[in-house]
Design a protein around this motif. Structure first.
Motif, PDB file in Angstrom:
ATOM      1  N   UNK A 251       0.160  90.703  44.011  1.00 53.42           N
ATOM      2  CA  UNK A 251      -0.853  90.383  45.015  1.00 53.42           C
ATOM      3  C   UNK A 251      -1.220  88.931  44.782  1.00 53.42           C
ATOM      4  N   UNK A 252      -0.823  88.049  45.714  1.00 57.85           N
ATOM      5  CA  UNK A 252      -0.839  86.623  45.453  1.00 57.85           C
ATOM      6  C   UNK A 252      -1.814  85.894  46.392  1.00 57.85           C
ATOM      7  N   UNK A 253      -1.465  84.680  46.781  1.00 52.02           N
ATOM      8  CA  UNK A 253      -2.397  83.840  47.517  1.00 52.02           C
ATOM      9  C   UNK A 253      -2.585  84.245  48.967  1.00 52.02           C
ATOM     10  N   UNK A 254      -3.546  83.583  49.595  1.00 43.76           N
ATOM     11  CA  UNK A 254      -3.826  83.839  51.002  1.00 43.76           C
ATOM     12  C   UNK A 254      -4.366  82.604  51.691  1.00 43.76           C
ATOM     13  N   UNK A 255      -4.304  82.616  52.996  1.00 46.95           N
ATOM     14  CA  UNK A 255      -4.866  81.548  53.826  1.00 46.95           C
ATOM     15  C   UNK A 255      -5.311  82.194  55.128  1.00 46.95           C
ATOM     16  N   UNK A 256      -6.300  83.077  55.018  1.00 45.54           N
ATOM     17  CA  UNK A 256      -6.620  84.011  56.099  1.00 45.54           C
ATOM     18  C   UNK A 256      -7.117  83.306  57.365  1.00 45.54           C
ATOM     19  N   UNK A 257      -6.459  83.574  58.501  1.00 43.15           N
ATOM     20  CA  UNK A 257      -6.951  83.046  59.769  1.00 43.15           C
ATOM     21  C   UNK A 257      -8.052  83.926  60.355  1.00 43.15           C
ATOM     22  N   UNK A 258      -9.003  83.293  60.995  1.00 47.02           N
ATOM     23  CA  UNK A 258     -10.054  83.993  61.727  1.00 47.02           C
ATOM     24  C   UNK A 258      -9.980  83.547  63.174  1.00 47.02           C
ATOM     25  N   UNK A 259      -9.721  84.479  64.086  1.00 49.36           N
ATOM     26  CA  UNK A 259      -9.582  84.164  65.511  1.00 49.36           C
ATOM     27  C   UNK A 259     -10.867  84.557  66.228  1.00 49.36           C
ATOM     28  N   UNK A 260     -11.537  83.566  66.810  1.00 52.43           N
ATOM     29  CA  UNK A 260     -12.782  83.802  67.534  1.00 52.43           C
ATOM     30  C   UNK A 260     -12.486  83.632  69.015  1.00 52.43           C
ATOM     31  N   UNK A 261     -12.496  84.734  69.761  1.00 55.31           N
ATOM     32  CA  UNK A 261     -12.114  84.712  71.173  1.00 55.31           C
ATOM     33  C   UNK A 261     -13.265  84.209  72.043  1.00 55.31           C
ATOM     34  N   UNK A 393     -12.040  75.288  57.602  1.00 59.54           N
ATOM     35  CA  UNK A 393     -11.363  74.406  58.546  1.00 59.54           C
ATOM     36  C   UNK A 393     -11.389  75.032  59.934  1.00 59.54           C
ATOM     37  N   UNK A 394     -11.860  74.256  60.932  1.00 56.77           N
ATOM     38  CA  UNK A 394     -12.023  74.766  62.292  1.00 56.77           C
ATOM     39  C   UNK A 394     -11.007  74.096  63.227  1.00 56.77           C
ATOM     40  N   UNK A 395     -10.349  74.933  64.051  1.00 57.78           N
ATOM     41  CA  UNK A 395      -9.338  74.492  65.006  1.00 57.78           C
ATOM     42  C   UNK A 395      -9.730  75.019  66.394  1.00 57.78           C
ATOM     43  N   UNK A 396      -9.414  74.284  67.432  1.00 57.77           N
ATOM     44  CA  UNK A 396      -9.597  74.770  68.804  1.00 57.77           C
ATOM     45  C   UNK A 396      -8.262  75.273  69.341  1.00 57.77           C
ATOM     46  N   UNK A 397      -8.316  76.318  70.195  1.00 57.21           N
ATOM     47  CA  UNK A 397      -7.089  76.794  70.852  1.00 57.21           C
ATOM     48  C   UNK A 397      -7.368  77.067  72.321  1.00 57.21           C
ATOM     49  N   UNK A 398      -6.277  77.161  73.110  1.00 58.91           N
ATOM     50  CA  UNK A 398      -6.418  77.310  74.552  1.00 58.91           C
ATOM     51  C   UNK A 398      -5.986  78.669  75.100  1.00 58.91           C
ATOM     52  N   UNK A 400      -3.930  82.795  74.200  1.00 61.12           N
ATOM     53  CA  UNK A 400      -3.654  83.805  73.180  1.00 61.12           C
ATOM     54  C   UNK A 400      -2.306  83.576  72.514  1.00 61.12           C
ATOM     55  N   UNK A 401      -1.270  83.304  73.282  1.00 62.78           N
ATOM     56  CA  UNK A 401       0.047  83.084  72.682  1.00 62.78           C
ATOM     57  C   UNK A 401       0.022  81.909  71.703  1.00 62.78           C
ATOM     58  N   UNK A 402      -0.692  80.886  72.068  1.00 59.78           N
ATOM     59  CA  UNK A 402      -0.807  79.713  71.197  1.00 59.78           C
ATOM     60  C   UNK A 402      -1.487  80.072  69.884  1.00 59.78           C
ATOM     61  N   UNK A 403      -2.602  80.799  69.963  1.00 54.94           N
ATOM     62  CA  UNK A 403      -3.357  81.072  68.737  1.00 54.94           C
ATOM     63  C   UNK A 403      -2.602  82.030  67.829  1.00 54.94           C
ATOM     64  N   UNK A 404      -1.863  82.959  68.401  1.00 60.97           N
ATOM     65  CA  UNK A 404      -1.064  83.864  67.570  1.00 60.97           C
ATOM     66  C   UNK A 404      -0.004  83.084  66.803  1.00 60.97           C
ATOM     67  N   UNK A 405       0.681  82.193  67.507  1.00 64.75           N
ATOM     68  CA  UNK A 405       1.722  81.394  66.857  1.00 64.75           C
ATOM     69  C   UNK A 405       1.145  80.523  65.748  1.00 64.75           C
ATOM     70  N   UNK A 406      -0.003  79.923  65.986  1.00 65.08           N
ATOM     71  CA  UNK A 406      -0.608  79.044  64.987  1.00 65.08           C
ATOM     72  C   UNK A 406      -1.175  79.830  63.812  1.00 65.08           C
TER      73      UNK A 406
END
Length: 484
Positions: A251-261, A393-398, A400-406
């Motif tokens: 059980x190793x590292x992580x970089x968990x994404x949080x998607x806020x719709x 770290x905060x990112x903007x997205x436009x 659903x397909x884009x945010x899933x890929x990122x």
């Protein structure tokens, strides 16, 4: 604080064969807490030999499943009996706020032992429908053997418990090796196992530095390694274990994404993400670290979470009001500060925090302010690497397909979270996110009944639930000729 100097080997508390010791420190003050024995090669040999002997001894192998389950249940009772002592020990050694040690980690350790106590009587094989006339075939679940359980410094008691309990429930014997920064609660857990009546040699505890873990991984009489820690060390373990093909779970590292719709409750997302990012001061592999916010809501989210981050009480971990404690060490503080500098240098906008904390009760410890970046690029270091500290770290997205890929554009795949009021969105995104666990509108929780583990560089295998039973058992097929 009582000085701890001994190793648990074969049911006895012994000093290291060469007499070496090392100190452990309180991260909130920098002061020394205790002294522990530094195990060496001879101690590793003795501990593995004790575990190997106990594996086939009647005192352990001869126990009924019910008796084995009762022993695990007794450990849970002792953990609850000594809960306050254990919580304080964990808080002093790790710097973890007492509210978390008391209300989450000691509680979870006891829950895990109770959960696997019940599984000791439910390890079943099955009758196989083979197509050979006059033949009976069935399977058995048997222990892997001697298991090296190597744990990290961020949640030493809880993680030791969730490795140890399934290993014992399935009949294995173990050598438990805690991180050298935080040995105290694991030594106490070993003592509780003896008090519960677990036979001598079934649970051994070796304290010391990385060379102890390396020796265990390389040892020919160790059948299985279960490791929680950095991806880099996990890769080294895999390479070393290849020599004799011992079983490995990681059980190793992580970089968990949080998607806020766009339809998310932003106020709930701010509170949940702040807690999910900063529990244990961000020193958690499942902590939320990458925040992908619908462009229509990103300014609102950024403003609110940056403001909220400055209000969290930071202070001595034994204060019940403390939410943010120190980082584990000066080394970790320097590491986090280095990542923050890289974010600034690479063009991210710092909107909160970004430096070492100071003030009454903080100056002597390893405290770092909650740090929020916006305008983060996907290729920036703070977006790619695990920081293990209070950096968001905060990112903007436009779309659903884009945010899933990122969100999926990462070497890691341990945990993730989705914030939405729409059930269709929640289930659709949960299917598409590449992570071992997807949370929806909640904190990153762990429960004995739910699997925990990751994709990619986040590791191999799963802990908790029935999945841990698979990690600690071998399946044996038995053929019986009924025709003769």
């Amino acid at each position: 604080m009582t000085v701890v100097e001994r190793l648990l080997v074969g049911g006895d508390w012994v000093e290291a064969a060469d007499g070496r010791t090392s100190p452990t420190f309180d991260p909130s003050t920098g002061g020394q807490l205790a002294t522990f024995s530094e195990a060496g090669a001879e101690d590793v040999e003795d501990a593995v030999a004790a575990a190997r002997h106990a594996l086939s001894a009647a005192a352990w192998r001869g126990l009924t499943p019910d008796a084995r389950g009762r022993l695990l249940w007794r450990v849970a009772e002792l953990l609850e009996r000594d809960a306050e002592e254990l919580a304080e020990l964990e808080t002093r050694d790790v710097g973890q706020p007492i509210a978390m040690s008391r209300g989450v980690n000691v509680v979870l350790a006891a829950q895990v032992f109770r959960y696997y106590a019940g599984w000791a009587t439910k390890l079943e094989g099955k009758l196989s429908s083979v197509s050979v006339p006059g033949t009976l075939h069935y399977t058995r679940r048997e222990p892997v053997g001697v298991c090296a359980l190597i744990t990290p410094w961020n949640f030493p008691l809880a993680i030791a418990a969730w490795k140890l309990a399934p290993a014992l429930a399935t009949g294995n014997t173990v050598v438990l090796k805690p991180a050298e920064q935080t040995p105290l609660s694991t030594l106490r857990l070993g003592a509780l196992c003896l008090e519960a009546g677990i036979p001598a040699g079934v649970v051994n505890v070796l304290t010391g530095g990385p060379e102890v873990g390396q020796a265990l991984v390389a040892h020919r009489d160790v059948d299985k390694v279960s490791f929680t820690g950095s991806t880099e060390v996990g890769q080294q373990i895999v390479a070393a274990a290849a020599a004799d093909l011992k079983r490995v779970s990681l059980e190793l590292g992580g970089k968990a994404p949080s998607i806020i719709t766009r339809d998310a409750d932003i106020d709930a997302a701010v509170v949940g993400n702040l807690q999910g990012a900063l529990f244990n001061t961000g020193q958690a592999c499942g902590a939320y670290t990458r925040f992908y916010v619908d462009r229509a809501r990103v300014d609102e989210f950024t403003e609110k979470i940056a403001a909220a981050s400055t209000t969290l009480p930071m202070g001595r971990p034994l204060d019940p009001a403390t939410v943010l404690g120190p980082l584990i060490s000066q080394e970790q503080l320097d590491r986090v500060a280095g990542y923050v500098r890289s974010g600034v240098d690479q063009g991210a906008q710092l909107v909160a925090g970004g430096d070492r904390a100071s003030g009454p009760g903080l100056d002597d410890g390893y405290f770092f302010t909650p740090t929020v970046f916006t305008g983060v690029g996907d290729d920036m270091t703070i977006a790619r690497e695990e920081i293990f500290g209070p950096v968001l770290s905060i990112f903007a997205y436009d779309d659903v397909d884009e945010v899933v890929a990122r969100a999926n554009d990462s070497d890691f795949g341990l945990a993730s979270v989705i914030w939405t009021r729409d059930l269709v969105t929640a289930h659709t995104l949960a299917e598409r996110i590449c992570a071992g666990t997807v949370f929806v509108n909640q904190l990153p929780l762990i429960d004995p009944g739910a699997p925990w583990g990751g994709f990619g560089l986040s590791g191999w295998g799963r802990e908790m639930g029935t999945f841990a039973l698979d990690e600690f058992t071998e399946t044996k097929g038995v053929w019986v000729n009924l025709a003769s």
